[in-house]
Write a protein that holds these residues in place. Sequence first.
Motif, PDB file in Angstrom:
ATOM      1  N   VAL A  93     -11.246   2.027   4.441  1.00  0.00           N
ATOM      2  CA  VAL A  93     -11.194   0.796   3.650  1.00  0.00           C
ATOM      3  C   VAL A  93     -12.098  -0.243   4.315  1.00  0.00           C
ATOM      4  O   VAL A  93     -12.968  -0.837   3.684  1.00  0.00           O
ATOM      5  CB  VAL A  93      -9.749   0.265   3.548  1.00  0.00           C
ATOM      6  CG1 VAL A  93      -9.703  -1.037   2.762  1.00  0.00           C
ATOM      7  CG2 VAL A  93      -8.833   1.322   2.948  1.00  0.00           C
ATOM      8  N   MET A 129     -11.550  -1.800  -2.976  1.00  0.00           N
ATOM      9  CA  MET A 129     -11.694  -0.347  -3.127  1.00  0.00           C
ATOM     10  C   MET A 129     -12.582   0.019  -4.310  1.00  0.00           C
ATOM     11  O   MET A 129     -13.186   1.104  -4.333  1.00  0.00           O
ATOM     12  CB  MET A 129     -10.322   0.312  -3.261  1.00  0.00           C
ATOM     13  CG  MET A 129      -9.440   0.236  -2.013  1.00  0.00           C
ATOM     14  SD  MET A 129     -10.294   0.679  -0.483  1.00  0.00           S
ATOM     15  CE  MET A 129     -10.610   2.425  -0.757  1.00  0.00           C
ATOM     16  N   LYS A 130     -12.677  -0.874  -5.284  1.00  0.00           N
ATOM     17  CA  LYS A 130     -13.556  -0.603  -6.435  1.00  0.00           C
ATOM     18  C   LYS A 130     -15.018  -0.560  -6.000  1.00  0.00           C
ATOM     19  O   LYS A 130     -15.825   0.168  -6.567  1.00  0.00           O
ATOM     20  CB  LYS A 130     -13.342  -1.663  -7.518  1.00  0.00           C
ATOM     21  CG  LYS A 130     -11.958  -1.580  -8.165  1.00  0.00           C
ATOM     22  CD  LYS A 130     -11.752  -2.660  -9.219  1.00  0.00           C
ATOM     23  CE  LYS A 130     -10.306  -2.574  -9.750  1.00  0.00           C
ATOM     24  NZ  LYS A 130      -9.950  -3.755 -10.556  1.00  0.00           N
ATOM     25  N   CYS A 153      -4.263   6.858  -0.700  1.00  0.00           N
ATOM     26  CA  CYS A 153      -3.418   6.292  -1.752  1.00  0.00           C
ATOM     27  C   CYS A 153      -4.116   5.212  -2.574  1.00  0.00           C
ATOM     28  O   CYS A 153      -3.730   4.960  -3.717  1.00  0.00           O
ATOM     29  CB  CYS A 153      -2.110   5.752  -1.169  1.00  0.00           C
ATOM     30  SG  CYS A 153      -2.318   4.526   0.134  1.00  0.00           S
ATOM     31  N   ILE A 154      -5.133   4.576  -2.012  1.00  0.00           N
ATOM     32  CA  ILE A 154      -5.838   3.552  -2.811  1.00  0.00           C
ATOM     33  C   ILE A 154      -7.301   3.940  -3.023  1.00  0.00           C
ATOM     34  O   ILE A 154      -8.112   3.119  -3.440  1.00  0.00           O
ATOM     35  CB  ILE A 154      -5.738   2.157  -2.142  1.00  0.00           C
ATOM     36  CG1 ILE A 154      -6.255   2.205  -0.713  1.00  0.00           C
ATOM     37  CG2 ILE A 154      -4.306   1.647  -2.166  1.00  0.00           C
ATOM     38  CD1 ILE A 154      -6.348   0.829  -0.049  1.00  0.00           C
ATOM     39  N   HIS A 155      -7.620   5.204  -2.772  1.00  0.00           N
ATOM     40  CA  HIS A 155      -9.006   5.654  -2.850  1.00  0.00           C
ATOM     41  C   HIS A 155      -9.274   6.339  -4.183  1.00  0.00           C
ATOM     42  O   HIS A 155      -9.544   7.534  -4.245  1.00  0.00           O
ATOM     43  CB  HIS A 155      -9.318   6.592  -1.687  1.00  0.00           C
ATOM     44  CG  HIS A 155      -9.307   5.908  -0.354  1.00  0.00           C
ATOM     45  ND1 HIS A 155      -8.162   5.404   0.212  1.00  0.00           N
ATOM     46  CD2 HIS A 155     -10.304   5.619   0.532  1.00  0.00           C
ATOM     47  CE1 HIS A 155      -8.450   4.854   1.386  1.00  0.00           C
ATOM     48  NE2 HIS A 155      -9.734   4.969   1.591  1.00  0.00           N
ATOM     49  N   HIS A 156      -9.211   5.540  -5.253  1.00  0.00           N
ATOM     50  CA  HIS A 156      -9.429   6.081  -6.588  1.00  0.00           C
ATOM     51  C   HIS A 156     -10.922   6.205  -6.884  1.00  0.00           C
ATOM     52  O   HIS A 156     -11.721   5.394  -6.431  1.00  0.00           O
ATOM     53  CB  HIS A 156      -8.788   5.171  -7.628  1.00  0.00           C
ATOM     54  CG  HIS A 156      -7.369   4.778  -7.293  1.00  0.00           C
ATOM     55  ND1 HIS A 156      -6.364   5.708  -7.161  1.00  0.00           N
ATOM     56  CD2 HIS A 156      -6.811   3.567  -7.046  1.00  0.00           C
ATOM     57  CE1 HIS A 156      -5.228   5.078  -6.845  1.00  0.00           C
ATOM     58  NE2 HIS A 156      -5.479   3.777  -6.765  1.00  0.00           N
ATOM     59  N   MET A 202       0.846  -1.201   0.000  1.00  0.00           N
ATOM     60  CA  MET A 202       0.000   0.000   0.000  1.00  0.00           C
ATOM     61  C   MET A 202       0.877   1.246   0.000  1.00  0.00           C
ATOM     62  O   MET A 202       0.578   2.226  -0.675  1.00  0.00           O
ATOM     63  CB  MET A 202      -0.914  -0.012   1.224  1.00  0.00           C
ATOM     64  CG  MET A 202      -1.963   1.073   1.218  1.00  0.00           C
ATOM     65  SD  MET A 202      -3.420   0.636   2.208  1.00  0.00           S
ATOM     66  CE  MET A 202      -2.897   1.028   3.861  1.00  0.00           C
ATOM     67  N   THR A 234      -7.221  -3.827  -3.120  1.00  0.00           N
ATOM     68  CA  THR A 234      -7.482  -2.915  -4.245  1.00  0.00           C
ATOM     69  C   THR A 234      -8.798  -3.281  -4.941  1.00  0.00           C
ATOM     70  O   THR A 234      -9.531  -2.394  -5.379  1.00  0.00           O
ATOM     71  CB  THR A 234      -6.315  -2.909  -5.254  1.00  0.00           C
ATOM     72  OG1 THR A 234      -6.055  -4.256  -5.669  1.00  0.00           O
ATOM     73  CG2 THR A 234      -5.062  -2.347  -4.621  1.00  0.00           C
ATOM     74  N   GLU A 235      -9.091  -4.572  -5.015  1.00  0.00           N
ATOM     75  CA  GLU A 235     -10.386  -4.969  -5.585  1.00  0.00           C
ATOM     76  C   GLU A 235     -11.532  -4.429  -4.730  1.00  0.00           C
ATOM     77  O   GLU A 235     -12.547  -3.958  -5.248  1.00  0.00           O
ATOM     78  CB  GLU A 235     -10.475  -6.496  -5.689  1.00  0.00           C
ATOM     79  CG  GLU A 235      -9.667  -7.093  -6.840  1.00  0.00           C
ATOM     80  CD  GLU A 235     -10.104  -6.536  -8.194  1.00  0.00           C
ATOM     81  OE1 GLU A 235     -11.310  -6.557  -8.503  1.00  0.00           O
ATOM     82  OE2 GLU A 235      -9.207  -6.034  -8.925  1.00  0.00           O
ATOM     83  N   ASN A 243      -3.973  -7.410  -3.418  1.00  0.00           N
ATOM     84  CA  ASN A 243      -4.901  -7.376  -4.543  1.00  0.00           C
ATOM     85  C   ASN A 243      -6.355  -7.403  -4.050  1.00  0.00           C
ATOM     86  O   ASN A 243      -7.226  -6.722  -4.603  1.00  0.00           O
ATOM     87  CB  ASN A 243      -4.632  -8.560  -5.482  1.00  0.00           C
ATOM     88  CG  ASN A 243      -5.454  -8.473  -6.746  1.00  0.00           C
ATOM     89  OD1 ASN A 243      -5.443  -7.452  -7.416  1.00  0.00           O
ATOM     90  ND2 ASN A 243      -6.195  -9.533  -7.048  1.00  0.00           N
TER      91      ASN A 243
END
Lengths: 429, 429
Positions: free
Chosen positions: A262, A315-316, A226-229, A87, A312-313, A309
């Motif tokens: 998250v 977070m979608k 950082c992973i909050h797209h 992360m 990140t999945e 992974n």
Amino acid sequence: MELKAMSKSELEAFLKETTEEYDGYKAKGLKLNMARGKPGADQLDLTEGMLTAVKSNADCYAEDGTDCRNYGIVDGLPEAKKLFAPMLGVSEDEIMVLGNSSLTIMYDNIAKFTVFGTGNGAEPWGVQAREKKLKWLCPVPGYDRHFLITEKFGFEMINIPTGENGPDMDMIEKLVAEDDSIKGIWCVPMYANPTGITYSDEVVKRLASMKTAAADFRIFWDNAYCIHHLSDTPDKLLNLLDEAKKAGNEDRVLMYASTSKVTYPGAGVAVFASSKANIDYVKSLMTVQSIGPDKINQLRHVKFFGDFNGVTEHMKKHAAIIAPKFKAVLDELEREIAPLGIASWTKPNGGYFISFNTMQGCAKEVCRLCKEAGVVLTGAGATFPYGKDPEDSNIRIAPTLPPIEELELAAKVFALSVKIASAKKLLAE
Amino acid sequence: MELKAMSKSELEAFLKETTEEYDGYKAKGLKLNMARGKPGADQLDLTEGMLTAVKSNADCYAEDGTDCRNYGIVDGLPEAKKLFAPMLGVSEDEIMVLGNSSLTIMYDNIAKFTVFGTGNGAEPWGVQAREKKLKWLCPVPGYDRHFLITEKFGFEMINIPTGENGPDMDMIEKLVAEDDSIKGIWCVPMYANPTGITYSDEVVKRLASMKTAAADFRIFWDNAYCIHHLSDTPDKLLNLLDEAKKAGNEDRVLMYASTSKVTYPGAGVAVFASSKANIDYVKSLMTVQSIGPDKINQLRHVKFFGDFNGVTEHMKKHAAIIAPKFKAVLDELEREIAPLGIASWTKPNGGYFISFNTMQGCAKEVCRLCKEAGVVLTGAGATFPYGKDPEDSNIRIAPTLPPIEELELAAKVFALSVKIASAKKLLAE
């Protein structure tokens, strides 16, 4: 038609009409909130499986056999380090996985550096502060809770203007090169709070390599988002620790993130990453302070996500819920405010906020009008040190918490409030 | 026959025989641990139901509707305060329920008082320390992790002898009345670590009412074992906060406890209780530091126990597991050591430790002999500030972690080591 181009009578008519519409909403007795960057209940529902990821005595053991129910492991479970190291883009000996939350770790690190020093032989900040006022750099607009910490610890905070590539590096380089009383800088480098911008490669490189008069200057790199797209073409951020290593400055880098947005803000885990030397130093201090973080909760995270992974999945799913909320607010602003030329705002690729700039001197009035109509915003000025926005212009909009129907209502009230405050301001000029 | 009454040749024969027996155990390659006050796995198994006490999204709401998954409530859930207030005998506005663990809160409070002061107008301890060395009272033998904290923060620690009623109050009263550089005292007032004694009513009253030269003198009342009874006729401890109120000294009282040895050391909750003024002060500082403790874990505790009666009933299950372990060690000591007149030890009514005193100058040698035979003890000296036992006599025995078969073996090795060290000592005199 832009508001500035209107005649006095046109403006008066505009104000009258807008105020009538505003009064209509005010009469509804709304109770809406766009103040804090809180996930909505539908986002929190996504993690239900984590509640039972550790459900029996047999589930409580770590990979190396550690009984996570018992004392120990002050810097976090090895498998939690493995899960979260990607992360922040660090190795497993450059990270600690701790409890709830990253803000507490930042506070705690500043407290430690104040009492015990940064660990490189420099005097504790508390000792240095006897001789001279210590200072802290604050890119603005920024995060109110960062500023509260450095205010509480007695730092004189210096505003650093932020552009679309990050903070003003010319100003920063000059200040830190000349003034050894400057001890640190707050950075939210990706999808910044509140501007949503991501620091450019050049900004990261310059922060990593710049010369500082103080050997104990520290970059507090709060990579909360950082992973909050919010988009399929996310921003990219250069790794500050990697860049700092190239320049031999890795000890100036302290990086933070958490799973507050998250998994659960109320029951997440926080991570702290830094140079091996800093990690060893902070760990040596924490050994006196802590019997170890909540390892069962760390196990829950590990079992729920499996690997990075999985994170990140996951977070979608968040993005699918909150991207439409950002769109609802941005659509309202585009439709109602853009044609009037009275404000500007950011359209972030991620994070939790829209940063909105009114005409100079209107932010407080907008917040007041919203509040009177039942819409709570972060107080105007909160995005600046000491709560003082010199332009009285910036407002942080947090669109994630309310359900979308409420959010659409709140955005309407907000747009009307901006119109009224702007028209009044122009009429008074 | 007492060892001291033996002739040289009798002693030599005793040493030879004992050493042969010891060597037999040593040859077994044992790996046993009586070092730390850790619950055994069977104790941790008792709380399995808590892991799933919050198992769905719907379970995550507090009584007042608060979504415990989200941010907020820096001082703990109201129902958690209600659950744990009786543990320390305080009202719900005199308590905070926080995260894992009480040691961290004690450390954090000392850090806060060092940087910001105790909140009553006195200068921060860190500022006062510029002018003079600050001091701390340490009843001995005591808890090594307490002493580590005050050592780290630079206090000069003063040993206070402890008797069966608590610390030497004549000495304490004299010291604190005369010396305003004394800022605090560590107390484990019930089933003390390691002596197992409980402070008498008179000691509590004198601590509550004594005159202190320093207005910011604080009693760190670590009531870690307040519900950890080993017998049906438990000790009784007077409530320090109540007594201090009578004397108008309630702000000197800081009380701590946790569920580390009730539910999980690795995933418990800690409580901090004090005067309303102190709670308000610490809360005002924590608001800058924290987004709130893990509220879901607090809910787990509330749902698992129901009310405080549920907690005390649960403690009986712990006692049923660990009382036989204490008995196993005490029986071995009674059988093997008592007739020799070479040591004394405590027979506690609760808590986690047996405090063992060898002949002067033998504790290190006993620990060394145990270690060589594969039995780890808390290092000799650890129960004193700076790790220095002036008598080299005290050893803390922690009987809870090993399974009982292992514990019986460890106790045998321990008794043999005491015999050998004592005989050697007498022969050398």
